[in-house]
Write an enzyme that holds these catalytic residues in place. Structure first.
Site, short mmCIF file in Angstrom:
data_model
loop_
_atom_site.label_atom_id
_atom_site.label_comp_id
_atom_site.label_asym_id
_atom_site.label_seq_id
_atom_site.Cartn_x
_atom_site.Cartn_y
_atom_site.Cartn_z
N CYS A 180 43.65 39.54 44.70
CA CYS A 180 43.39 38.12 44.93
C CYS A 180 43.29 37.46 43.56
O CYS A 180 42.62 37.98 42.66
CB CYS A 180 42.09 37.91 45.71
SG CYS A 180 41.67 36.16 45.95
N CYS A 192 49.67 33.91 44.63
CA CYS A 192 48.63 34.02 45.68
C CYS A 192 48.99 35.22 46.52
O CYS A 192 50.04 35.22 47.18
CB CYS A 192 48.57 32.76 46.53
SG CYS A 192 47.46 32.90 47.96
#
Length: 247
Positions: free
Chosen positions: A199, A84
């Site tokens: 992302c 992440c």
């Protein structure tokens, strides 16, 4: 089980599945034993990292991820990965909790870009990511050190990036045309030499709709390769049977 790694929580479940799928595919396994040994923490209840960074929520992801790090340390992980990007804002605090290495996704990604799209020939790198990761400047340090100019979108284009992340992927919808139109905006309208997918939800789109003809820097794909290389190096170093090394 020895010489295993842990995939920490803190990303969307679909992104977690995508990371593991990409990693497994990279192994080129021909039998069960060729795959890597790992544990996945699909910690879906970790609060939204962007909301916390931007002050829209007081619910910090740190205590949740800190518990994951402690558990991964307790069960004997050789290293950890956190697929992440936005959560890397607290990577230094998480690393301070454990002697076990936590790989840096931003650093690995910029290192990969430096080999494939070096700053001398590709100086303008468009940044696609959450508003939280942009606000926290997660990629700024590594990119500056490598000589890149990170190109941020204006609010209208950022809204389109955010829609891909939150409205499309997180809700289980993948739209190739909308994804491609945002990439083209960076490459054509912003005159970028490459585009960084910062992302993991965007990496889900890139897995579903690969476009090797475009200069895309996919942070999740990079982290998967780095994870594979490190896991294999550990296994080869500790394998008592030289005939199995490198499998």
């Amino acid at each position: 089980m020895r010489n295993f790694f842990v995939v920490l929580g803190g990303m969307g479940t679909l992104a977690t599945e995508s990371f593991v799928r990409v990693l497994d595919r990279l192994t080129g396994a021909h039998r069960d034993q060729d795959f890597l040994d790992y544990v996945v923490f699909n910690h879906a209840t970790v609060p939204d990292r962007t909301d916390f960074i931007l002050g829209r929520s007081k619910d910090s992801p740190f205590p949740y991820l800190a518990e994951d790090v402690r558990q991964a340390t307790a069960i004997g992980a050789s290293f950890m990965v956190m697929a992440c990007n936005t959560a890397h804002q607290i990577l230094p605090r998480l690393q301070a909790l454990t002697p076990v290495p936590i790989l840096s996704m931003p650093q690995a990604t910029i290192d990969w870009a430096d080999r494939h799209y070096p700053a001398k020939s590709h100086p303008r790198m468009g940044y696609m990511g959450t508003e939280g990761s942009r606000h926290a400047a997660i990629y700024q340090g590594p990119a500056d050190s490598a000589g890149y100019r990170l190109v941020d979108p204006d609010q209208a284009l950022q809204d389109r990036v955010s829609a891909l992340i939150y409205d499309d992927v997180k809700e289980g919808r993948l739209d190739r045309d909308r994804y491609l139109s945002v990439l083209q905006a960076f490459l054509n309208d912003y005159h970028c030499d490459s585009v960084l997918l910062g992302c993991t939800e965007l990496s889900v789109l890139n897995e579903a709709y690969p476009m090797p003809q475009l200069p895309i820097v996919d942070s999740q794909a990079v982290l998967a390769q780095v994870t594979l290389d490190r896991a294999r190096a550990l296994r080869d170093r500790n394998d008592p049977d030289p005939s199995t090394a490198g499998r």
